[in-house]
Enzyme design. Structure first.
Site, PDB file in Angstrom:
ATOM      1  N   ARG A 295     -26.442 -19.915  45.140  1.00 24.62           N
ATOM      2  CA  ARG A 295     -27.040 -21.177  45.077  1.00 24.62           C
ATOM      3  C   ARG A 295     -27.855 -21.357  43.590  1.00 24.62           C
ATOM      4  O   ARG A 295     -28.711 -20.465  43.350  1.00 24.62           O
ATOM      5  CB  ARG A 295     -28.067 -21.248  46.250  1.00 24.62           C
ATOM      6  CG  ARG A 295     -27.330 -21.596  47.535  1.00 24.62           C
ATOM      7  CD  ARG A 295     -28.210 -22.089  48.608  1.00 24.62           C
ATOM      8  NE  ARG A 295     -29.558 -21.742  48.461  1.00 24.62           N
ATOM      9  CZ  ARG A 295     -30.869 -22.036  49.040  1.00 24.62           C
ATOM     10  NH1 ARG A 295     -30.533 -23.258  49.695  1.00 24.62           N
ATOM     11  NH2 ARG A 295     -31.979 -21.541  48.976  1.00 24.62           N
TER      12      ARG A 295
ATOM     13  N   TYR B  43     -42.761 -27.768  49.522  1.00 24.28           N
ATOM     14  CA  TYR B  43     -42.762 -26.724  48.574  1.00 24.28           C
ATOM     15  C   TYR B  43     -41.495 -26.667  47.907  1.00 24.28           C
ATOM     16  O   TYR B  43     -41.361 -25.632  47.004  1.00 24.28           O
ATOM     17  CB  TYR B  43     -43.002 -25.414  49.554  1.00 24.28           C
ATOM     18  CG  TYR B  43     -42.195 -25.166  50.697  1.00 24.28           C
ATOM     19  CD1 TYR B  43     -41.040 -24.648  50.486  1.00 24.28           C
ATOM     20  CD2 TYR B  43     -42.539 -25.489  51.914  1.00 24.28           C
ATOM     21  CE1 TYR B  43     -40.086 -24.209  51.538  1.00 24.28           C
ATOM     22  CE2 TYR B  43     -41.692 -25.250  53.033  1.00 24.28           C
ATOM     23  CZ  TYR B  43     -40.577 -24.597  52.707  1.00 24.28           C
ATOM     24  OH  TYR B  43     -39.605 -24.241  53.693  1.00 24.28           O
ATOM     25  N   LYS B  44     -40.451 -27.381  48.105  1.00 25.22           N
ATOM     26  CA  LYS B  44     -39.333 -27.309  47.391  1.00 25.22           C
ATOM     27  C   LYS B  44     -39.640 -28.167  46.069  1.00 25.22           C
ATOM     28  O   LYS B  44     -40.293 -27.856  45.050  1.00 25.22           O
ATOM     29  CB  LYS B  44     -38.071 -27.595  48.079  1.00 25.22           C
ATOM     30  CG  LYS B  44     -37.877 -26.558  49.279  1.00 25.22           C
ATOM     31  CD  LYS B  44     -36.602 -27.178  50.005  1.00 25.22           C
ATOM     32  CE  LYS B  44     -36.402 -26.470  51.323  1.00 25.22           C
ATOM     33  NZ  LYS B  44     -36.354 -25.062  51.435  1.00 25.22           N
TER      34      LYS B  44
ATOM     35  N   ASP C 175     -33.582 -34.897  58.306  1.00 28.79           N
ATOM     36  CA  ASP C 175     -34.190 -33.515  57.811  1.00 28.79           C
ATOM     37  C   ASP C 175     -34.034 -33.740  56.037  1.00 28.79           C
ATOM     38  O   ASP C 175     -33.030 -33.703  55.844  1.00 28.79           O
ATOM     39  CB  ASP C 175     -33.652 -32.190  57.874  1.00 28.79           C
ATOM     40  CG  ASP C 175     -34.343 -31.090  57.278  1.00 28.79           C
ATOM     41  OD1 ASP C 175     -35.081 -31.232  56.667  1.00 28.79           O
ATOM     42  OD2 ASP C 175     -34.266 -29.892  58.019  1.00 28.79           O
TER      43      ASP C 175
ATOM     44  N   PHE D  63     -30.108 -25.618  58.621  1.00 26.84           N
ATOM     45  CA  PHE D  63     -31.097 -24.505  58.418  1.00 26.84           C
ATOM     46  C   PHE D  63     -31.329 -24.120  59.798  1.00 26.84           C
ATOM     47  O   PHE D  63     -31.660 -24.956  60.764  1.00 26.84           O
ATOM     48  CB  PHE D  63     -32.082 -25.028  57.700  1.00 26.84           C
ATOM     49  CG  PHE D  63     -33.078 -23.822  57.182  1.00 26.84           C
ATOM     50  CD1 PHE D  63     -32.599 -23.125  55.973  1.00 26.84           C
ATOM     51  CD2 PHE D  63     -33.910 -23.661  57.602  1.00 26.84           C
ATOM     52  CE1 PHE D  63     -33.176 -22.106  55.535  1.00 26.84           C
ATOM     53  CE2 PHE D  63     -35.010 -22.524  57.369  1.00 26.84           C
ATOM     54  CZ  PHE D  63     -34.600 -21.751  56.193  1.00 26.84           C
TER      55      PHE D  63
END
Length: 408
Positions: free
Chosen positions: A367, A220-221, A195, A125
Site C-alpha cells: 500500500r 490521525y491519517k 466509515d 477494517f
C-alpha cells in the site's frame, strides 16, 4: 514516459506546494504511508507544549472554563464539519473510531425496532466487523451479516436495520458511491453508516449531500492529528431530533453534569453522543493540524491526489510481478495505490530501507498513500524508480527482509 524533469515542472506549478513547509518531515525519506499515520505538523509541538505548561501547568483546573476545555469536542467538531460536508452541529470530536461506531450502530438499531440485521463489508477494517458483532450480540435476535458491497442489493430486505461501509477500502483504495449506496439502503428502510477514516482529508466528503444517517472517522491519517488522536462522529440532524439513545451514557453526555443526579438525561443535540472527558492533549494536537486544513481547498487536494496516483500507477504498472489492485477510474479511487506482489512484504521492507515508506497488508498488498499537502511529484517519481530497482535487483530476497512477527 514521464521524466523527473516533467515532475519538477509539475511541482513548480503546484498550488499546494507551499503547505509542504507546514510539516516536519525527515530528510531523505519519501513518506507514502500518510493513509496510515499522517506526518507531524510543524506547529503541533508548540500547541501541545502550551496546553501542558500553561493551561494545565499554570492554570490547573481553571482551564476547564478559562481555556474552554469543556467546549473542545464541539469546537473541533465544527472545524471538521466542512471537511465531511456536514452542518456544524452534526459533528463532535470524541473517543475512538471503535467506540463511536458502537454508539452510532446502537442508535441505528434503536431507530429501527423490529429489524435485527446489521450488514457490513466482509473485507472492511476489522474494528468495524468486531464492533458490529459486539453490538448485535447485545440485542436479542440481532445479527451481523458480512457481505461485499457489490452484493448489497440482494441482501437488503425488511430485516436490515443498518448498513456499515467504508467510503474508501483500506486495502485497495477503492472509493464507493456514497450517494448511490445511501439512497438504495434508505429505500429499503435501513439506515446508512459510513466509515470515512480513509477519505476525510483526502477528498471532498459530502455526508449531508448524500443523505447519510451516521458516520465515523479518525483524525490521525490524512488529518495529521497524531498517533491515537481523537476520532469524530456525525449524526444527521433529523436523527438528533428523533432523540436516538446511545448506550454509553457517561457523565459528559448528561444534560446537567454538575447537578450530579442519579438518573441519566442526555444532552440535547450532538452532545448526547459524548461519553467521557476529552483527551485534551490529543485534541490540542488535532487543533494545530486543523489550523492548516482550514486554509486548504479540498478541490485542489482531490485534483493533486488523482494526479499523484495516476503518475504512480503509470510508472509501476509494468513492473515485474506487479498488479495494480486500485481502480483506474477516478470516480472509484481514493488517495492510495495498492499493488499486488506475491512477495510484497520483503519488497516493502527493502523499500523502507531505501527511505521509501509504504506498508503491507496480507496476503499480497503493498500500500502506498498519497498526501497532497506534503508529497511532491518528484518524490512519487523517485519512489517508483526505487521500487523498480528493488524488483530488478532482487535485493528483497535477502535474509534481513524475511518476515518476522507482526507487520505495521
Amino acid at each position: 514516459m514521464t521524466t523527473r524533469e516533467d515532475c519538477a515542472a509539475l511541482d513548480a506549478a503546484d498550488p499546494l506546494a507551499a503547505f509542504r513547509k507546514e510539516f516536519a518531515l525527515p530528510d531523505g525519506v519519501v513518506y507514502l504511508d500518510g493513509n496510515s499515520l499522517g506526518a507531524l505538523p510543524a506547529r503541533t509541538p508548540e500547541r501541545v507544549r502550551r496546553v501542558v505548561e500553561e493551561e494545565w501547568g499554570r492554570e490547573l483546573i481553571r482551564s476547564w472554563n478559562d481555556a474552554g476545555w469543556f467546549e473542545q469536542p464541539y469546537r473541533l467538531g465544527r472545524r471538521i464539519a466542512p471537511l465531511v460536508g456536514a452542518a456544524p452541529a452534526e459533528v463532535v470530536v470524541c473517543d475512538t473510531t471503535s467506540v463511536n461506531l458502537f454508539k452510532v450502530l446502537s442508535a441505528a438499531l434503536r431507530l429501527r425496532p423490529g429489524r435485527r440485521t446489521a450488514l457490513g463489508d466482509a473485507e472492511a477494517f476489522p474494528t468495524d466487523l468486531y464492533i458490529a458483532e459486539g453490538v448485535t450480540g447485545l440485542v436479542e435476535g440481532a445479527r451481523s451479516a458480512l457481505i461485499r458491497p457489490e452484493e448489497l442489493d440482494r441482501h437488503l430486505d425488511e430485516d436490515v436495520a443498518a448498513v456499515v461501509l467504508s467510503h474508501v477500502d483500506y486495502r485497495t483504495g477503492e472509493l464507493l458511491d456514497m450517494p448511490g449506496i445511501t439512497a438504495r439502503v434508505q429505500a429499503a428502510g435501513a439506515l446508512m453508516i459510513w466509515d470515512v477514516c480513509h477519505s476525510v482529508g483526502a477528498l471532498p466528503v459530502g455526508l449531508d449531500a448524500a443523505g447519510a444517517d451516521f458516520a465515523i472517522g479518525c483524525t490521525y491519517k490524512y488529518l495529521n492529528g497524531g498517533p491515537g488522536s481523537p476520532a469524530f462522529l456525525y449524526v444527521a440532524e433529523r436523527h438528533l431530533a428523533a432523540d436516538p439513545l446511545q448506550p454509553l451514557s457517561g457523565w459528559f453526555g448528561h444534560a446537567r453534569p454538575f447537578a450530579f443526579e442519579p438518573g441519566y438525561e442526555p444532552k440535547p443535540g450532538i452532545g448526547r453522543f459524548l461519553t467521557s472527558s476529552p483527551s485534551l492533549l490529543g485534541q490540542a494536537a488535532l487543533g494545530a493540524s486543523l489550523d492548516i486544513w482550514e486554509r486548504v481547498d479540498l478541490a485542489e487536494v482531490r485534483a493533486k491526489s488523482l494526479a499523484l496516483t495516476d503518475l504512480f500507477v503509470s510508472l509501476t504498472e509494468g513492473l515485474d510481478g506487479v498488479e495494480v489492485a486500485t481502480p483506474r477510474e477516478h470516480a472509484r479511487r481514493g488517495s492510495q495505490v495498492a499493488l499486488r506482489h506475491a512477495d510484497g512484504y520483503p519488497v516493502v521492507q527493502a523499500l523502507i530501507e531505501r527511505g521509501v515508506i509504504g506498508d503491507f497488508r496480507a496476503p499480497d498488498l503493498m500500500r502506498f498513500g498519497f498526501t497532497p499537502l506534503y508529497l511532491s511529484y518528484t518524490e512519487v517519481w523517485d519512489a517508483a524508480r526505487q521500487l523498480a530497482e528493488v524488483l530488478e535487483s532482487g535485493e528483497w530476497r535477502a535474509e534481513r527482509f524475511s518476515r518476522r512477527g507482526e507487520v505495521t
